[in-house]
Enzyme design. Structure first.
Site, PDB file in Angstrom:
ATOM      1  N   LYS A 129      43.911  82.214  22.186  1.00 50.79           N
ATOM      2  CA  LYS A 129      44.394  83.531  21.776  1.00 50.79           C
ATOM      3  C   LYS A 129      45.493  83.309  20.749  1.00 50.79           C
ATOM      4  O   LYS A 129      46.546  82.766  21.074  1.00 50.79           O
ATOM      5  CB  LYS A 129      44.939  84.300  22.986  1.00 50.79           C
ATOM      6  CG  LYS A 129      45.288  85.749  22.664  1.00 50.79           C
ATOM      7  CD  LYS A 129      45.737  86.527  23.896  1.00 50.79           C
ATOM      8  CE  LYS A 129      45.992  87.986  23.523  1.00 50.79           C
ATOM      9  NZ  LYS A 129      46.471  88.785  24.654  1.00 50.79           N
TER      10      LYS A 129
ATOM     11  N   THR B 287      43.003  89.117  28.811  1.00 49.00           N
ATOM     12  CA  THR B 287      42.891  88.243  27.639  1.00 49.00           C
ATOM     13  C   THR B 287      43.935  87.133  27.590  1.00 49.00           C
ATOM     14  O   THR B 287      43.685  86.078  27.011  1.00 49.00           O
ATOM     15  CB  THR B 287      42.995  89.055  26.331  1.00 49.00           C
ATOM     16  OG1 THR B 287      44.207  89.799  26.352  1.00 49.00           O
ATOM     17  CG2 THR B 287      41.818  89.985  26.173  1.00 49.00           C
ATOM     18  N   ASP B 288      45.106  87.338  28.194  1.00 50.36           N
ATOM     19  CA  ASP B 288      46.192  86.365  28.017  1.00 50.36           C
ATOM     20  C   ASP B 288      45.810  84.957  28.460  1.00 50.36           C
ATOM     21  O   ASP B 288      46.179  83.983  27.822  1.00 50.36           O
ATOM     22  CB  ASP B 288      47.445  86.814  28.779  1.00 50.36           C
ATOM     23  CG  ASP B 288      48.192  87.900  28.029  1.00 50.36           C
ATOM     24  OD1 ASP B 288      47.671  88.359  26.988  1.00 50.36           O
ATOM     25  OD2 ASP B 288      49.279  88.290  28.488  1.00 50.36           O
TER      26      ASP B 288
ATOM     27  N   THR C 228      40.780  95.988  32.047  1.00 55.35           N
ATOM     28  CA  THR C 228      40.245  97.350  32.085  1.00 55.35           C
ATOM     29  C   THR C 228      39.020  97.478  31.191  1.00 55.35           C
ATOM     30  O   THR C 228      38.994  98.240  30.254  1.00 55.35           O
ATOM     31  CB  THR C 228      41.293  98.380  31.639  1.00 55.35           C
ATOM     32  OG1 THR C 228      41.716  98.024  30.314  1.00 55.35           O
ATOM     33  CG2 THR C 228      42.472  98.405  32.552  1.00 55.35           C
TER      34      THR C 228
END
Ligand SMILES: [Zn+2]
Lengths: 638, 451
Positions: free
Chosen positions: B264, B184-185, B108
């Site tokens: 991450k 992002t994952d 998003t």
């Protein structure tokens, strides 16, 4: 204060009482729910206005963003975590906080929903790192007894407190995250209050109801009252952040006065035949050249930075800008507030206050001329700033002046320490609120209701009866205890030392000694519960006499953090035995033997005074009197 | 689930009163209280017989349906038509000297919130971007194309190839750089995959970016990250595949990480992305347009474009754990997997009784690549005897390569060759900076040891 007939004016006041709850943890994380002064980390952020489905944005937020406003956060290591830093989603809502609020709901007979929904209320002044305040309705309806009537409750809400504002550094606002997330209860009453004094009484009654739970925080800043004030023909004004009860009647009164005067101004303008269009058709005129050699420091400073001086004519407003709305605040002040808020200018000058501030009569005359205005009928406003800001400021001033023809605009205002108010922002239209989707709805289950039942405050009458019948307090003292902010502590101590120390001794420590100290200007809020607990323990154990309390507490207020025993030691207030006291009295008599011989029995006052100076707080006064009596008789006999 | 995500009991209640989600109603409760509000859908699944009502003051409350005595009044709320959007800036200034292509894959970065339901609608359109992140245009003219709109965890190697193809097309048609908006994952995996696909030639930067706070929030990091990514894509001196995300918790600078080195490292922080066993390529200041290069050994802009595309989807990434035997590897072999990356313990070890399975894999021509679950440091199978036996069984240790990078690399390598010798050679050669031979003391983060 000028007399006003509030009922005839149709005064309607509703209250919103915000009170911090004494929970162990914060509302949405496991941090302790208290302020912390330890070392902190710092980070700087900006907040963006977000756009809704309707495509609108919060104009005030947008303006702040465009001006490059940023926020510097202090994150104390023990009193904030990733949740306050907006670096971790909120945890589920704190059930303890909800239970306390439900307890109030039960006491007020409010309706309790099946599920509590946490909402996000958009707040973009940086006080919430997320850009919204998390808030939830836990009950609707109900009523409380106050000021001799049944006052309806509209909503009972649990929400997170905001960060502490520490200051502003240019375009940066500094906040501290310890307060962010401390649970607050907000109780909103219906607009049924009809006089300023009644507003105070209702606030007092709700404050007492909250204290009766024993689960609310005390001290400065833990309770805040917002007032919704309107009069017939006026508008609803929301006054934010009244911290002291005795300020409430003043704030209400001044707001009524302001609305009355604004309506008078409206009528006057109408009588003078001014129309909205007359005002709105005015255009700012650049009068910079008239001020090239001005003596006004403000104007010179602005010109030095490349600014301009712009003027706006307000047709037939002569005399109205200088009209006082409340003490120290004129209609011109309102215009200046708007200009500051919407355009970020430092302020403005208006013709009703000129010549002054280094601006001469010649300059005023020249401005009138440049505007083609009539000095006998028109008014004008001057702004010296960057051209764009100055133009925006005058645009805003023009709109506000045009609104004067309608009466009172809807506003949110902030309370000043003297009870007057200043413009804070326009009243938000429909609440900019949407669900906090990171937190699942909380089912109000049986366990939660059971928790609430336990906290539910007992009725004042029941508490009174208990204090009088069970603990032997006089009715008068019991009443004072119930009104005391430290009610929960007093009750705990009375019950703990029941049978060891008379309840009246404990109660008067708070209702007489502490209040007396406050009367002398001692900052009794600085005295911690721990000190008071320790002091009562010392009195109960006979380590000090109760007469020592005043001196110990005075010192405790000056040196917060120091224990009662440590203070007593420093002051030399250790208890003396009867034998030691006798020796001291004998000594005093010996020193004053001439006077004793001369005055005989009448020397008692003198000896007693000298003895008490040495023995106050170390042994009961009654015993000292006995000893003086005895020893004096011996001396006279011998 | 029935109407609006409600359980049958509530759906039935709604139906029997002729109500729909979005209706304005007046509910009279047993207590005598009258509630007026709009019927909301449920955003969290539940079997509780509770109806969600949005009150006029904006709050939602859940009403037990058995408490509702009567439904007094019904009125359908007509959706307000979206008003004219207010732009964030008064005048959009576009840097016309640079062009950046923005490829959307999900997440998003640009979205609107529905204040009624709280639902966030991702809408990565040109118009939406101009409205919500106008400041990104100060560095380049941006053209938006939405390739996918998927959740990060639904990303698959086949999609890496589509993204690579699209990025190549943009660079070929003269864009100065490409920005890829990504959940992002799994952004680190995609970044590594693209790094190998373009390792022989890339004329301009490819910057992957995303948001840890969704863009419907005032505190979202989306605009900051996107602006930083556009800055990198349009003006960075290096032509590398990078991940561009917050460098620290504040809105001060972003970091451009090399795609093969980034991971991450936190579930929720803005600065979750960190370079492991390497320094980031550059510090990026989106607010004042500065890029401070940290690692000077980068590929400069302006070279040719060479895309070696294609990924093998039959590669597995497995972790050794106490109690793990050779079973998992055996199962993968039986299922016909083409390659296996193992996250071994410490130096890269697996249990003694699992070594046989590795030998069988090698005999079957299935490479077993060894990385370490410690992430930091280099694997070494020479120190202990089990390691030596693992080597002897044919395992391929890949130095200080991240397990996820090794996974993407093996997937890419196996799409080029199934020859075990060639696979070994490629896996142990640094193609895109995924292996380094020297770690100084500073390459390991300093953890705090006091409160
Ligand atoms: Zn916390």
């Amino acid at each position: 204060m000028p007399e006003l007939d509030y009922r005839a004016l149709g005064l309607k006041v509703g209250l919103e009482i915000h009170q911090q709850l004494a929970t162990r943890e914060k509302l949405f994380c496991a941090c302790p729910a208290e302020l912390g002064e330890e070392e902190h980390d710092e980070f700087e952020r900006r907040l963006r206005p977000t756009r809704s489905e309707l495509g609108d944005v919060d104009v005030a937020a947008l303006f702040e963003w465009r001006r490059g406003r940023s926020y510097l956060y202090e994150a104390p290591t023990m009193h904030s975590c990733l949740v306050e830093a907006d670096e971790e989603p909120p945890h589920p809502i704190n059930r303890e906080a909800v239970a306390i609020a439900l307890a109030i709901a039960l006491a007020a007979g409010s309706w309790i929903p099946g599920e509590v929904y946490v909402m996000r209320k958009v707040v973009i002044d940086g006080s919430n790192t997320s850009g919204f305040q998390r808030t939830a309705i836990v009950a609707l309806g109900g009523e409380v007894d106050a000021a001799g009537k049944r006052v309806p409750i509209e909503t009972i809400v649990v929400e997170e407190d905001a960060s502490r504002k520490m200051g502003e550094e240019g375009r940066r606002v500094r906040y501290r995250l310890d307060r962010l997330g401390i649970p607050l209860i907000e109780i909103a009453t219906g607009p049924v209050i009809e006089t300023p004094e009644e507003a105070r009484e209702v606030a007092l009654a709700i404050g007492r109801l909250l204290r009766l739970t024993g689960r609310v925080r005390r001290g400065l800043g833990t309770i805040r009252q917002d007032l919704n004030v309107s009069i017939r023909g006026g508008a609803k004004t929301e006054i934010k952040g009244v911290q002291r009860l005795d300020l409430i009647p003043k704030a209400v009164h001044y707001e009524v006065l302001r609305q009355v005067r604004l309506l008078e101004i409206r009528d006057e303008l109408r009588a003078r035949g001014v129309s909205r269009e007359d005002v709105l058709s005015m255009q700012p005129v650049d009068v910079t050249d008239l001020f090239r050699s001005t003596k006004s420091k403000v104007v010179r400073r602005s010109l030095g930075k490349g600014g301009r001086v712009l003027a706006l004519r307000l047709p037939q407003f002569k005399g109205l800008l200088g009209r006082e709305l409340m003490p120290g605040r004129r209609f011109g002040t309102e215009l200046a507030d708007y200009a500051r808020f919407w355009a970020g200018v430092g302020g403005l000058f208006h013709s009703d206050e000129l010549p002054k501030y280094g601006i001469t009569g010649d300059e005023v005359e020249a401005v009138y001329k440049a505007l083609g205005a009539d000095p006998g009928r028109d008014a004008f406003v001057l702004v010296a700033d960057e051209e764009e800001k100055a133009r925006r400021a005058l645009e805003v001033v023009k709109e506000r002046a045009a609104k004067a023809l309608e009466g009172v605009p809807e506003e949110t205002r902030a309370a000043n320490p003297d009870g007057t108010t200043r413009f804070l922002r326009p009243r938000p239209g429909s609440a900019r609120m949407y669900p906090e989707t990171d937190i699942p709805p909380l089912e109000v289950d049986e366990e939660l209701v059971r928790m609430a039942e336990e906290i539910k405050p007992e009725p004042v009458e029941a508490k009174m009866r208990r204090l009088v019948e069970e603990y032997g307090l006089s009715r008068e003292l019991a009443e004072q205890v119930i009104e005391d902010v430290r009610l929960d502590l007093i009750e705990m101590l009375i019950s703990r030392y029941h049978g060891e120390l008379p309840a009246s001794v404990i109660a008067s420590l708070f209702t007489v000694t502490l209040r007396g100290l406050r009367g002398e200007g001692v900052d009794i809020e600085a005295i911690s519960d721990d000190v008071l607990e320790e002091l009562v323990d010392m009195i109960a154990r006979g380590e000090v006499a109760k007469e020592a309390a005043e001196e110990i507490l005075k010192k405790a207020a000056e040196e917060p953090g120091k224990g009662a025993r440590a203070i007593a030691r420093e002051l030399g207030l250790g208890r003396v035995t009867r034998e030691e006291a006798e020796r001291i009295v004998e000594e005093i008599i010996k020193e004053n033997i001439d006077k004793v011989r001369e005055k005989g029995e009448r020397a008692r006052g003198l000896i007693m005074g000298r003895a008490m100076a040495k023995l106050r707080g170390r042994i009961e006064g009654k015993i000292v009197a006995q000893i003086v009596e005895e020893k004096l008789r011996e001396a006279l006999r011998g | 689930m029935g109407i609006g995500g409600y359980p049958e009991e509530v759906s039935h209640f709604l139906r029997s009163h002729g109500l729909e989600v979005g209706d304005r109603v007046k509910l009279r409760l047993d207590s005598g209280l009258v509630l007026e509000g709009v019927v909301m859908p449920r955003y969290s699944p539940s079997t509780r017989p509770v109806l969600v009502l949005k009150l006029r003051n904006g709050y939602n409350v859940g009403v037990r349906i058995q408490e509702i005595r009567s439904v007094d009044k019904v009125e359908r709320v007509t959706q307000e038509s979206p008003g004219a959007p207010v732009p964030l800036v008064e005048e959009l200034s576009i840097a016309e000297d640079k062009r950046v292509a923005l490829i959307g894959t999900g997440g998003t970065i640009a979205s609107r919130v529905d204040y009624e339901t709280g639902a966030v609608k991702p809408s990565l359109s040109q118009e939406e971007l101009v409205l919500s992140v106008p400041e990104a245009f100060q560095y380049a003219r941006i053209d938006v194309e939405e390739l996918y709109s998927i959740l990060s965890e639904d990303m698959k190697p086949g999609m890496w190839a589509r993204i690579a193809e699209e990025a190549a097309r943009k660079l070929e048609s003269g864009y100065d750089g490409v920005v890829i908006a990504h959940g992002t994952d799994t952004m680190g995996y995609t970044a590594a995959a693209l790094s190998f696909a373009f390792h022989k030639g890339l004329p301009g930067p490819i910057a992957l970016t995303g948001a840890q706070r969704s863009s419907d929030r005032p505190s979202s990091d989306a605009a900051f990250n996107l602006t930083a990514a556009v800055l990198v894509a349009s003006r960075a001196p290096f032509a590398e595949v990078t991940v561009v995300m917050h460098g620290e918790t504040g809105d001060s600078y972003a970091l451009a990480h090399r795609g093969v080195r980034v991971r991450k490292m936190h579930t929720s922080r803005r600065d979750a992305f960190q370079s492991i066993n390497a320094l980031p390529l550059a510090k990026v200041y989106p607010q004042d347009g500065r890029i401070e290069v940290i690692d000077p050994s980068h590929r400069p802009r302006g070279g040719g474009l060479v895309l070696e595309n294609g990924f093998d989807e039959r590669v597995a990434l497995v972790k050794h754990f106490p109690g793990a035997t050779g079973e998992i590897i055996e199962m993968l072999l039986d299922k016909g997997f083409h390659g296996i990356v193992v996250e071994g313990t410490g130096f890269g070890h697996i249990a003694s009784d699992a070594i046989g399975a590795v030998r069988r894999a090698t005999e079957m021509g299935v490479p077993v690549v060894i990385t370490s679950q410690t992430l930091f440091g280099r694997v070494n199978l020479n120190v202990y005897s089990n390691g030596r036996r693992l080597l002897e069984a044919g395992a391929i240790p890949v130095e200080d390569m991240l397990p996820e990078t090794a996974y993407a690399k093996l997937s890419w390598v196996l799409a080029r060759t199934r020859d075990l010798g060639e696979v070994r050679r490629l896996m142990t050669t640094s193609l895109a900076g995924e292996i380094s031979w020297r770690h100084n003391l500073r390459l390991y983060p300093r953890w705090r040891h006091s409160a």
